[in-house]
Design a protein around this motif. Structure first.
Motif, mmCIF file in Angstrom:
data_model
loop_
_atom_site.group_PDB
_atom_site.id
_atom_site.type_symbol
_atom_site.label_atom_id
_atom_site.label_comp_id
_atom_site.label_asym_id
_atom_site.label_seq_id
_atom_site.Cartn_x
_atom_site.Cartn_y
_atom_site.Cartn_z
ATOM 1 N N UNK A 135 35.767 30.474 37.525
ATOM 2 C CA UNK A 135 34.784 30.510 38.692
ATOM 3 C C UNK A 135 35.389 31.260 39.764
ATOM 4 N N UNK A 136 34.367 32.328 39.961
ATOM 5 C CA UNK A 136 34.731 33.381 41.050
ATOM 6 C C UNK A 136 34.315 32.835 42.569
ATOM 7 N N UNK A 137 35.177 32.692 43.248
ATOM 8 C CA UNK A 137 34.848 32.226 44.477
ATOM 9 C C UNK A 137 34.760 33.599 45.736
ATOM 10 N N UNK A 138 35.320 34.663 45.409
ATOM 11 C CA UNK A 138 34.827 35.738 46.284
ATOM 12 C C UNK A 138 35.408 37.089 45.488
ATOM 13 N N UNK A 139 34.287 38.021 45.615
ATOM 14 C CA UNK A 139 34.818 39.260 44.915
ATOM 15 C C UNK A 139 34.615 40.253 45.774
ATOM 16 N N UNK A 140 35.261 41.567 45.540
ATOM 17 C CA UNK A 140 35.399 42.565 46.315
ATOM 18 C C UNK A 140 34.220 43.416 46.455
ATOM 19 N N UNK A 141 33.708 43.900 47.734
ATOM 20 C CA UNK A 141 32.644 44.768 47.561
ATOM 21 C C UNK A 141 32.892 45.815 48.531
ATOM 22 N N UNK A 142 32.592 47.146 48.099
ATOM 23 C CA UNK A 142 33.091 48.436 49.172
ATOM 24 C C UNK A 142 32.931 48.193 50.482
ATOM 25 N N UNK A 143 31.922 47.098 50.763
ATOM 26 C CA UNK A 143 31.569 46.841 52.232
ATOM 27 C C UNK A 143 32.766 46.229 53.028
ATOM 28 N N UNK A 144 33.709 45.649 52.380
ATOM 29 C CA UNK A 144 34.602 45.090 52.987
ATOM 30 C C UNK A 144 35.791 46.213 53.508
ATOM 31 N N UNK A 146 43.932 49.870 52.747
ATOM 32 C CA UNK A 146 43.361 48.774 52.204
ATOM 33 C C UNK A 146 42.627 48.810 50.786
ATOM 34 N N UNK A 147 42.178 50.176 50.391
ATOM 35 C CA UNK A 147 41.378 50.458 49.343
ATOM 36 C C UNK A 147 42.496 50.149 48.184
ATOM 37 N N UNK A 148 43.643 50.925 48.454
ATOM 38 C CA UNK A 148 44.714 50.703 47.362
ATOM 39 C C UNK A 148 45.249 49.469 47.071
ATOM 40 N N UNK A 149 45.340 48.371 48.073
ATOM 41 C CA UNK A 149 45.884 47.135 48.009
ATOM 42 C C UNK A 149 45.113 46.360 47.369
ATOM 43 N N UNK A 150 43.623 46.328 47.874
ATOM 44 C CA UNK A 150 42.606 45.173 47.738
ATOM 45 C C UNK A 150 41.515 45.717 46.699
ATOM 46 N N UNK A 151 41.349 46.941 46.224
ATOM 47 C CA UNK A 151 40.472 47.329 45.187
ATOM 48 C C UNK A 151 40.512 46.367 44.274
#
Lengths: 517, 143
Positions: free
Chosen positions: A188-197, A263-268
């Protein structure tokens, strides 16, 4: 420690053989070993070729390669009788064994090299509390599906709940474990990355540090630009000003890009999801990292909103994991800086109820507010003294008083924000505390995970009837504390979270106040 | 014990300040500085330990341990018996001289243990036994 709980049935493997890492590591391990020795190798190679000692160079390259192979050959592991054992070491053999029900976190990391070969590194955290990596079980290099399988078997043992030996909860059951059975297969996904972050990255402290570092660098690089500001005639200062402004803008842009890149490298590709008995965090662009946290071990969460992040309506979320010290805080990150709504949803999912992170908190009353103001204003005192001294002693321009006024304004803002930030509550089975301004943090700690209270009061606090209340726990930094909570409110909170614990002491002089609430 | 140990440390400070001022920081303020230090030291030796003694208290029931310590700022710590992990008994040289001991109760939290200073030796030993027994009765791994 070892003979209390009955062993959960181990995976049905008869006399368990020792298992090796994935053979593909034979390719990777020597190379990483080589890379590690590179600083030592470069002079060796240079020296070797220059003076014609060819063989030494070959030895220099071959030794790390051989070491890599040896390391592969000497590392093996097995799961037997409810424990996982790991044997490793080339010269000094180590056998580490840990009981399965003690497993708190499982980290699956894969660098670019790992990913090309389809392997990952598995780090099993058992929460020994000791300083770090020696005691963690580290399996560097398992085929990816094998690693995932092992992880599942580690975290999804039958009877895990009995073995975990959680002390009986007082009051409510942690809401998180109630929804367990029906999420067995599909995550169950609770949060998913979006480029807006990515937009939120510059608003973190990392952004400030990067900007400050760059500004410092530029200040060093162009001291002339700074001096030009002081000169007050002709076109030179204007040029200087333009230069400085341009430099500042450039620095800001560079810092922003830097931080966004990091941030991109770490959290993509970040996802936070629930897979049966554990929370999974997966992130990373080149090096992917998957962290699994045992649901029973998640004692609470803390939502951090630094001032800048709060202005941008962002926040970040981390978990308080029992047995996981603050040193391993990396694996406790649940959501990186992201929109506040996302963070609150994720927190609600983790806690099983949105109330602890969303509901209104009890304020701390006028005395606490006054104290915030006094403290902020007295902190500016040295500034005023300096300014006055400068004006009186060195005939400095009276405009320096502006600094005084500005510092007062900043202090007032801070005090106001800090007093607004203070709050506490007992909400849906969680002790919730919030404090701070520049680094505001709202922490929700499960009532059953509170393992003690500390009440601290300085002389000044005692005069106005305030205390600093700390709830201690076995995870994270070991404590969550809130400043300047009225004494009676502190006792009420403690009484709600751990009924009867505080009221029973004869020598406690503050008991009458408890009766009064 | 507190009087003694603070007397010793104060003596050291006084001697240190005296030496520093007379040896290489001479000036009109040398003697006032020494006098101030001595006054503070005397106060620290005579008053603070009394104050500490008045504040310091502890209590152990069947389900929890409670300590209160400090003087200027006070700290009260409470730990449920079920979360007690280790119980330590320590005696420094001074304490041994006076027949006293310190009992330290550690929980799983990194936020620090509960400490009870200056118990008479047999009271302390009794307390250690008592706590160990009670903590043993409770199930779980105390996290």
């Amino acid at each position: 420690m070892s003979d209390e709980a009955p062993d959960p049935a181990p995976a049905p493997v008869a006399p368990t053989p020792w298992l090796r890492l994935d053979p593909r590591m034979l390719l990777l391990q020597p190379l990483t070993e080589l890379a590690r020795f590179l600083p030592a190798l470069i002079p060796l190679l240079l020296f070797g070729t220059a003076s014609g000692f060819g063989p030494w160079a070959i030895v220099g390259v071959a030794a790390p390669l051989a070491l890599g192979v040896a390391r592969y050959l000497t590392t093996s592991y097995r799961i037997v009788e409810g424990r996982i054992e790991l044997r490793r070491g080339v010269l000094q053999r180590r056998t580490t064994s840990a009981r399965l029900e003690r497993v708190r976190t499982v980290d699956m990391t894969a660098t670019l090299g790992h990913r090309v070969l389809g392997v990952s590194k598995l780090v099993i955290g058992t929460g020994t509390g000791g300083a770090g990596d020696e005691d963690d079980l580290e399996l560097d290099g398992l085929a990816r599906d094998r690693a995932a399988e092992l992880r599942t078997s580690l975290l999804e043992r039958p009877g895990r709940a009995e073995g975990a030996g959680e002390a009986p909860r007082s009051g409510e059951e942690a809401p998180g474990s109630a929804a367990e059975p029906d999420v067995r297969s599909a995550p169950v996904v609770a949060a998913r990355f979006s480029p807006r972050w990515l937009l939120y990255a510059p608003f973190t402290s990392a952004g400030f540090i990067a900007a400050a570092a760059l500004i410092g660098f530029f200040a060093q690089a162009f001291p002339s630009a700074e001096i030009d500001l002081g000169v007050d005639n002709g076109d030179v200062p204007r040029l200087g000003v333009i230069l400085v402004v341009l430099a500042l803008v450039a620095v800001l842009i560079a810092a922003t890009l830097l931080v966004i890149g990091g941030y991109l490298f770490l959290n993509w590709g970040f996802t936070l999801s629930r897979l049966s008995g554990s929370w999974q965090v997966r992130r990373g662009l080149t090096t992917t990292r998957e962290t699994s946290l045992d649901v029973d071990r998640v004692a609470g969460v803390s939502v951090a909103e630094g001032a800048a992040l709060r202005i941008a309506h962002g926040a970040r979320l981390s978990a308080i994991v029992t047995g996981l010290g603050s040193g391993g805080s990396d694996s406790a990150i649940l959501v990186p800086p992201a929109p506040g709504a996302v963070v609150r949803d994720a927190a609600a999912a983790v806690l099983g109820s949105a109330a602890p992170v969303a509901a209104e908190l009890r304020p701390h009353g006028p005395a606490a507010v006054r104290r915030r103001w006094t403290r902020a204003l007295t902190a500016t005192l040295p500034v005023h003294l300096l300014v006055v001294a400068a004006i009186l002693a060195f005939d400095a321009t009276p405009f320096l008083l502006g600094i005084s006024v500005a510092s007062l304004a900043v202090a007032a803002l801070l005090a106001h924000d800090r007093s607004r930030g203070l709050g506490h509550g007992w909400i849906a089975g969680y002790v919730v505390m919030r404090s701070g301004s520049l680094a505001r943090r709202r922490t929700a700690l499960g009532g059953g995970h509170v393992i003690g209270w500390t009440v601290r009061e300085s002389w000044f606090q005692r005069r106005v009837g305030l205390v600093t209340l700390t709830a201690t726990t076995a995870g994270g930094s070991g404590r969550t504390e809130v400043d300047d909570i009225p004494t009676s409110a502190a006792y009420r909170l403690a009484e709600e979270a751990t009924p009867g614990l505080l009221g029973q002491f004869r020598s406690d002089q503050f008991r009458p106040e408890l009766a009064g609430t | 014990m507190w009087s003694l140990s603070s007397a010793i440390s104060c003596l050291l400070v006084v001697v240190g300040v005296g030496l520093a001022t007379t040896l290489w920081l001479e000036g009109w303020w040398t003697w006032p500085a020494i006098a101030l230090t001595v006054a503070l030291a005397v106060a620290n030796t005579l008053l603070v330990p009394q104050w500490r003694y008045l504040v310091h208290r502890w209590e152990a029931t069947d389900t929890a341990v409670y300590t209160q310590r400090g003087w200027w700022s006070r700290e009260r710590r409470i730990a449920p018996m079920s979360r007690v992990q280790t119980v330590d008994f320590t005696q420094g040289p001074l304490a041994r001289l006076l027949g006293l001991a310190t009992v330290t109760v550690t929980t799983a939290s990194a936020a620090g243990p509960l400490q009870i200073d200056g118990l008479e030796t047999d009271v302390a030993l009794g307390l250690v036994d008592d706590l160990t027994r009670k903590a043993d009765l409770v199930e779980g791994d105390a996290t």
